[in-house]
Design a protein around this motif. Structure first.
Motif, PDB file in Angstrom:
ATOM      1  N   TYR A 409      41.452  77.979 -30.228  1.00 34.66           N
ATOM      2  CA  TYR A 409      41.743  77.621 -28.840  1.00 34.66           C
ATOM      3  C   TYR A 409      43.227  77.444 -28.528  1.00 34.66           C
ATOM      4  N   PHE A 410      44.039  77.019 -29.484  1.00 32.34           N
ATOM      5  CA  PHE A 410      45.431  76.708 -29.195  1.00 32.34           C
ATOM      6  C   PHE A 410      46.320  77.876 -29.623  1.00 32.34           C
ATOM      7  N   PRO A 411      47.078  78.467 -28.692  1.00 34.89           N
ATOM      8  CA  PRO A 411      47.703  79.780 -28.917  1.00 34.89           C
ATOM      9  C   PRO A 411      48.544  79.892 -30.176  1.00 34.89           C
ATOM     10  N   LEU A 412      49.456  78.939 -30.415  1.00 34.94           N
ATOM     11  CA  LEU A 412      50.326  79.066 -31.575  1.00 34.94           C
ATOM     12  C   LEU A 412      49.676  78.541 -32.846  1.00 34.94           C
ATOM     13  N   ARG A 413      48.673  77.720 -32.698  1.00 39.01           N
ATOM     14  CA  ARG A 413      47.953  77.190 -33.865  1.00 39.01           C
ATOM     15  C   ARG A 413      47.045  78.239 -34.504  1.00 39.01           C
ATOM     16  N   THR A 414      46.795  79.339 -33.782  1.00 41.52           N
ATOM     17  CA  THR A 414      45.891  80.379 -34.296  1.00 41.52           C
ATOM     18  C   THR A 414      46.430  81.056 -35.552  1.00 41.52           C
ATOM     19  N   ALA A 415      47.746  80.986 -35.759  1.00 42.52           N
ATOM     20  CA  ALA A 415      48.324  81.624 -36.952  1.00 42.52           C
ATOM     21  C   ALA A 415      48.000  80.868 -38.226  1.00 42.52           C
ATOM     22  N   ALA A 416      47.423  79.658 -38.118  1.00 42.19           N
ATOM     23  CA  ALA A 416      46.982  78.873 -39.278  1.00 42.19           C
ATOM     24  C   ALA A 416      48.116  78.758 -40.302  1.00 42.19           C
ATOM     25  N   LEU A 417      47.812  78.991 -41.567  1.00 41.56           N
ATOM     26  CA  LEU A 417      48.801  78.778 -42.620  1.00 41.56           C
ATOM     27  C   LEU A 417      49.811  79.910 -42.754  1.00 41.56           C
ATOM     28  N   TRP A 418      49.697  80.933 -41.932  1.00 38.89           N
ATOM     29  CA  TRP A 418      50.745  81.963 -41.921  1.00 38.89           C
ATOM     30  C   TRP A 418      52.067  81.397 -41.412  1.00 38.89           C
ATOM     31  N   TRP A 419      52.027  80.221 -40.800  1.00 42.68           N
ATOM     32  CA  TRP A 419      53.276  79.569 -40.393  1.00 42.68           C
ATOM     33  C   TRP A 419      54.157  79.234 -41.583  1.00 42.68           C
ATOM     34  N   LEU A 420      53.585  79.175 -42.776  1.00 41.90           N
ATOM     35  CA  LEU A 420      54.405  78.938 -43.965  1.00 41.90           C
ATOM     36  C   LEU A 420      55.464  80.016 -44.144  1.00 41.90           C
ATOM     37  N   ALA A 421      55.243  81.181 -43.530  1.00 42.63           N
ATOM     38  CA  ALA A 421      56.215  82.279 -43.653  1.00 42.63           C
ATOM     39  C   ALA A 421      57.531  81.955 -42.976  1.00 42.63           C
ATOM     40  N   LEU A 422      57.579  80.936 -42.129  1.00 45.17           N
ATOM     41  CA  LEU A 422      58.863  80.552 -41.540  1.00 45.17           C
ATOM     42  C   LEU A 422      59.873  80.184 -42.617  1.00 45.17           C
ATOM     43  N   GLY A 423      59.381  79.630 -43.727  1.00 47.05           N
ATOM     44  CA  GLY A 423      60.286  79.306 -44.816  1.00 47.05           C
ATOM     45  C   GLY A 423      60.914  80.532 -45.448  1.00 47.05           C
ATOM     46  N   ALA A 424      60.278  81.687 -45.290  1.00 53.58           N
ATOM     47  CA  ALA A 424      60.831  82.927 -45.851  1.00 53.58           C
ATOM     48  C   ALA A 424      61.805  83.604 -44.909  1.00 53.58           C
ATOM     49  N   LEU A 425      61.858  83.161 -43.657  1.00 54.07           N
ATOM     50  CA  LEU A 425      62.711  83.832 -42.670  1.00 54.07           C
ATOM     51  C   LEU A 425      64.178  83.848 -43.070  1.00 54.07           C
ATOM     52  N   PRO A 426      64.782  82.736 -43.531  1.00 57.74           N
ATOM     53  CA  PRO A 426      66.202  82.816 -43.928  1.00 57.74           C
ATOM     54  C   PRO A 426      66.462  83.801 -45.056  1.00 57.74           C
ATOM     55  N   PHE A 427      65.545  83.859 -46.031  1.00 56.83           N
ATOM     56  CA  PHE A 427      65.747  84.791 -47.147  1.00 56.83           C
ATOM     57  C   PHE A 427      65.671  86.239 -46.667  1.00 56.83           C
ATOM     58  N   TRP A 428      64.738  86.518 -45.738  1.00 58.30           N
ATOM     59  CA  TRP A 428      64.674  87.867 -45.199  1.00 58.30           C
ATOM     60  C   TRP A 428      65.925  88.189 -44.417  1.00 58.30           C
ATOM     61  N   ALA A 429      66.443  87.207 -43.647  1.00 56.00           N
ATOM     62  CA  ALA A 429      67.642  87.455 -42.841  1.00 56.00           C
ATOM     63  C   ALA A 429      68.836  87.803 -43.725  1.00 56.00           C
ATOM     64  N   VAL A 430      68.966  87.091 -44.860  1.00 55.39           N
ATOM     65  CA  VAL A 430      70.074  87.387 -45.774  1.00 55.39           C
ATOM     66  C   VAL A 430      69.915  88.777 -46.364  1.00 55.39           C
ATOM     67  N   ARG A 431      68.720  89.122 -46.810  1.00 54.35           N
ATOM     68  CA  ARG A 431      68.477  90.456 -47.356  1.00 54.35           C
ATOM     69  C   ARG A 431      68.713  91.529 -46.305  1.00 54.35           C
ATOM     70  N   GLN A 432      68.311  91.239 -45.070  1.00 57.96           N
ATOM     71  CA  GLN A 432      68.484  92.215 -43.998  1.00 57.96           C
ATOM     72  C   GLN A 432      69.960  92.491 -43.743  1.00 57.96           C
ATOM     73  N   TRP A 433      70.789  91.451 -43.797  1.00 54.31           N
ATOM     74  CA  TRP A 433      72.212  91.612 -43.526  1.00 54.31           C
ATOM     75  C   TRP A 433      72.897  92.442 -44.610  1.00 54.31           C
ATOM     76  N   ARG A 434      72.365  92.384 -45.819  1.00 56.21           N
ATOM     77  CA  ARG A 434      72.991  93.101 -46.928  1.00 56.21           C
ATOM     78  C   ARG A 434      72.530  94.546 -47.034  1.00 56.21           C
ATOM     79  N   THR A 435      71.546  94.950 -46.238  1.00 57.53           N
ATOM     80  CA  THR A 435      71.042  96.316 -46.335  1.00 57.53           C
ATOM     81  C   THR A 435      71.939  97.265 -45.563  1.00 57.53           C
TER      82      THR A 435
END
Length: 965
Positions: A409-435
């Motif tokens: 029922y709650f729009p952003l809560r529907t992602a459940a535990l996939w929100w844990l991927a926010l912790g990976a966002l900085p690492f992806w950003a660093v890798r993206q900048w180096r590509t």
């Protein structure tokens, strides 16, 4: 009507609908590509199905008979086209094998999950299986299909709803398949629901396309969409077949086609792309009007790309051509057709004659600016509603219904535990900048996607009239698909291991939340549906692992088909890792089929409670050196100590996980190139297919019998060739050697092995096993002696035990073995020992292997006889003490399956014996069911620090716990 019981009848309908839709889609894709396979040709297939369904709807509106004729004609034409172009068609199927496989597994798995607790019809089951008090929206496509196919010219859909209030595309696609399914005897509800399920599963290729545009290569994108299937939001909205997911998928496809594709100078290709994307947007609007919020959020993007105004005109023309017939139907045949629009953005619920503009003016005049602002603030808060704390406390004892409500029922809560991927966002950003620059273009696509997601939320919150009404199902599911796609992409781009960890955690949350029955469901669990659900889940897990392991470096979405690469050389994962996963899934599925409650309601067994769990809680690490039964259980104590930090409600699940992990590790050992075991797959599967009581599986108390096979593996394996192998062998020898008395029994064989091989590695293993055996022997000798039995031990009783508990129980059904005369069993026991000795000493291939297997088998049997020499009558019941015969039975089956000699009569006799063992298993397929003692109720009290007495556990025991501090 089909007479197959649930879940086979609906699953058969799902399979038939999938085949029919694939037939139509394949024909359209082949014709559109002109025998040229394109990476996005699946989209041509999806559009072909949608347009054919739209045409079937108007044919049925014109006349029901003409509609039925059109459906038959379209299917026949598609079949003829696919037959004429069967060679490129085969190439088309190979090119889309992964997507088709994921779709098939998800469709079957979702259908079986719905029927875990069968309901009278698909629609009623979907409305009550997961969430309570759901409206009948999922039945509207079926009602509309019935109205059109019956020739009833009524404009009323039901109650005060008109047919013009509900878009027609899902009804049209159902009309395309309904004549065939009706001829085959399916009812309309099942047929429409099965077709609707496949339509909602368009989210699979849509997310795959989005992930590729975000820089995820094709194989990893397949792994991601397979992992996303373990998301409750996608499960519910796929089986509850309102057309919201399909509409969102079409809009996501249009967005990728318009804004995320690589630039090209081919104007014809650009025009074709824009027209196709406009057609997708039109199909989305014809599925559900909620996508209007997402389309409005694209307006700034369109203005930013104004230089392509000619292409936008073509896209708009494609949208209008699709929309005009339905608009004419709404305005001319069943006016006004604007009830839902006035409801959501003007707050007018009862039908009236006012236009949308007049209703907006009147409604906002009543509430004023302050009321409008208050509604927007409350709707914005609704985006973040739900219990976010349950994301970190989603154990099996929490009420699954409340988590389902949050996930749906709650729009952003529907992602459940996939929100844990926010912790990976900085690492992806660093890798993206180096590509390099080409890969940084994928980062631009991430920004555009996130901008559209935010814009859709803004448009939704701004346009919804009522406060506190920004629930998920009141808007466009585009928000959820974009959110899941971005989070999963950040995780897998940061590192595949990060993604795999998050996916595993989410899968556990999914199982605890969405598999149990809903409120008020009293129907029993369907074993067939449970087996199908587990099999499809294991298939998806296999796809996830293999596609993650075999993926190439991340590449942006290609614009044209790449040249086929040369087939890779077989790697270690192909020879060892992949077979282990594949056959491991088979073994787990067999165990589930033989005792499903072990997985669905994990329970403590015997010493699990009063020994391992209780002493790990009260003694801490000191329990590691505490013997039980006269010897040490180091591995079992170690697992109990590691699990002691968990909530008490999770302890049975942790012990079950340890048992299943041990089974999978045995599979890995069997498929290792270091052991010369014939017919490896059969030897692995035999562990789960043995005629057995099943008491060694799913608990900690009997895990030592599984781990003992690890010591046997060390005995049979080749010497270590690398330092890593030497270290792992030494660790295995010490841990398993200190778990049970098997090191005492096998030490002579390890010494003989070292003498035979004369290698440093074999000598080291012999020393380590002998040291652990000395520790166990010293403990046995200094433990209190067991009270003497009252029976006299004879050679005849030992032969009876061998013939009865080893041979007869392995090759004959239990009822037959129990009724054999004692003299016959004694004779059978003597014959068994003679046959085993002959197997060990007769010259031929793998003689050392046979000798070690037979010696290990006889050592365990003789130790069991010696331990119970004065009370062998307790083994008269085949379920009593069956754990003592587990290792001998496994080794005996390995000898039978291996066919130890090249002589024809020996191969024939071992084959017959293997067949008899399989028949004995089939005769008693189900293990004795485990009683559910409601462990969570006692665990909650233990966790609260309360002293609890008389805690019941299987197999009919009780224990006390002082409560955790």
């Amino acid at each position: 009507m089909m007479t197959l019981p649930a879940p086979w009848n609906p699953l058969l309908a799902v399979a038939l609908c999938g085949g029919l839709l694939l037939l139509v889609g394949s024909a359209g894709a082949l014709l559109a590509a002109e025998k040229r396979i394109r990476p996005e040709s699946w989209l041509n297939a999806a559009l072909t199905v949608a347009l054919a369904g739209y045409a079937a709807f108007w044919a049925g509106i014109f006349h029901p008979a003409f509609g039925r004729f059109f459906s038959w004609f379209a299917l026949a034409a598609a079949a003829a086209t696919c037959w004429r172009m069967r060679r490129p068609g085969a190439a088309w199927l190979r090119a889309h094998r992964d997507l088709l496989l994921v779709g098939a597994l998800v469709a079957v798995g979702y259908g079986a999950t719905l029927y875990l607790f069968p309901a009278p019809t698909w629609s009623t089951g979907a409305a009550s299986r997961f969430l309570a008090d759901m409206p009948g929206d999922n039945e509207l496509p079926r009602v509309f299909t019935e109205v059109v196919s019956s020739g009833n010219p009524t404009r009323v859909l039901g109650g005060d709803w008109l047919t013009s209030d509900r878009p027609p595309l899902q009804t049209g696609i159902a009309l395309l398949t309904w004549p065939v399914l009706r001829t085959l005897g399916f009812d309309l509800d099942t047929a429409c629901a099965a077709t609707g399920l496949w339509l909602q599963l368009l989210w699979i290729p849509a997310l795959h396309l989005l992930l590729r545009s975000l820089g995820v290569d094709s194989r990893r994108a397949t792994a991601v969409v397979a992992a996303l299937a373990f998301t409750g939001f996608l499960l519910f909205n796929s089986v509850y077949v309102w057309p919201k997911l399909a509409a969102a998928a079409f809009v996501v496809i249009a967005f990728v086609e318009w804004f995320l594709r690589p630039a090209t100078s081919d104007e014809t290709e650009i025009r074709f792309r824009y027209v196709r994307a406009g057609t997708c947007a039109g199909c989305a609007w014809l599925l559900h009007g909620g996508v209007t919020f997402a389309l409005l959020a694209l307006v700034p993007f369109v203005f930013a790309a104004w230089r392509r105004w000619r292409s936008w005109l073509w896209a708009g023309l494609a949208f209008i051509v699709l929309a005009l017939p339905w608009l004419a139907y709404q305005r001319g045949y069943a006016p006004p057709g604007n009830r839902l629009v006035k409801w959501h953005i003007a707050g007018v619920i009862p039908p009236d004659s006012r236009s949308v503009g007049q209703a907006l003016h009147d409604s906002y005049a009543k509430i004023g600016w302050s009321g409008a602002w208050d509604a927007r603030c409350k709707n914005l808060a609704m985006l973040f509603g739900g219990s976010w704390s349950s994301l970190v406390n989603a154990g099996p004892s929490r009420a699954p219904l409340s988590r389902r409500v949050d996930d749906q029922y709650f729009p952003l809560r529907t992602a459940a535990l996939w929100w844990l991927a926010l912790g990976a966002l900085p690492f992806w950003a660093v890798r993206q900048w180096r590509t390099n620059f080409a890969q940084r273009e994928a980062g631009r696509n991430h920004g555009l996607t996130f901008g559209w997601l935010a814009g859709t939320c803004v448009a939704w919150v701004a346009l919804m009239f009522f406060p506190n009404e920004a629930f998920t199902h009141q808007g466009s599911y585009t928000v959820q698909l974009l959110l899941l796609g971005l989070l999963a992409a950040w995780a897998v781009l940061a590192h595949p291991l990060v993604f795999a960890t998050i996916a595993a955690i989410q899968a556990v949350e999914f199982a605890f939340t969405w598999l149990p029955p809903g409120r008020g469901i009293v129907t029993p669990l369907s074993g067939a549906a449970a087996a199908v659900t587990l099999a499809s889940g294991l298939g998806l897990i296999y796809l996830i692992v293999t596609r993650l392991v075999g993926a190439k470096p991340n590449q942006p979405l290609p614009d044209a088909a790449a040249a086929p690469a040369a087939p890779p050389k077989p790697q270690w994962r192909d020879r060892f890792f992949t077979p282990t996963l594949l056959w491991g899934a088979v073994v787990i599925a067999i165990l589930f089929a033989r005792r499903p409650e072990m997985f669905l309601h994990p329970q403590l067994w015997a010493e699990d409670g009063p020994i391992f769990f209780l002493q790990a809680d009260t003694c801490g690490l000191g329990a590691l050196q505490t013997p039980y039964g006269g010897y040490h259980h180091f591995l079992l104590r170690l697992i109990a100590a590691a699990a002691a930090g968990l909530d008490a409600r999770w302890i049975p699940a942790a012990y079950l996980t340890a048992s299943l992990t041990t089974v999978l590790m045995l599979g890995a050992a069997i498929f290792s190139p270091r052991i010369d075991l014939p017919r490896r797959a059969a030897c692995f599967v035999a562990i789960a297919l043995l005629p057995h009581s099943g008491e060694v599986f799913g608990n900690l108390a009997n895990l030592q019998w599984l781990s003992a096979l690890g010591l046997v593996w060390l005995l049979l394996a080749r010497d270590a060739a690398t330092p890593r192998q030497s270290a792992s062998d030494a660790l295995l020898a010490v841990v398993v050697g200190l778990t049970g008395i098997f090191s005492i029994l096998l030490t002579p064989l390890f010494v003989w092995r070292a003498w035979r091989r004369k290698s440093r590695s074999s000598a080291l293993l012999a020393v380590l096993v002998a040291l652990t055996a000395s520790v166990q022997a010293w403990t046995v000798l200094h433990s209190p002696a067991a009270p003497p039995g009252i029976e006299a031990f004879t050679v005849g009783s030992a032969a009876w035990f061998t013939g009865y508990r080893l041979t007869a129980s392995l090759l004959l059904p239990a009822t037959w073995a129990e009724h054999l005369p004692r003299a016959g069993l004694i004779t059978l026991g003597v014959a068994t020992v003679l046959a085993l000795l002959a197997t060990a000493v007769v010259p031929g291939p793998r003689r050392d292997f046979r000798l070690l297997v037979v010696a290990s088998l006889l050592a365990v049997v003789m130790a069991t006889i010696f331990r119970a020499r004065h009370e062998l009558s307790v083994f008269a019941g085949l379920r009593d003490g069956d754990r003592y015969l587990f290792v001998p039975k496994v080794l005996a089956v390995w000898l039978l399956v291996g066919g130890w000699s090249g002589l024809g009569w020996i191969r024939w006799s071992t084959g017959v014996a293997s067949g008899l063992a399989l028949l004995a298993t089939l005769a008693a397929w189900r293990y004795d069911p485990l009683k559910d003692y409601q462990w969570s109720q006692y665990a909650r009290r233990i966790q609260a620090g309360e002293a609890v007495t008389g805690i019941p556990i299987n197999p009919g025991m009780t224990f006390d716990h002082p409560g955790r501090p």
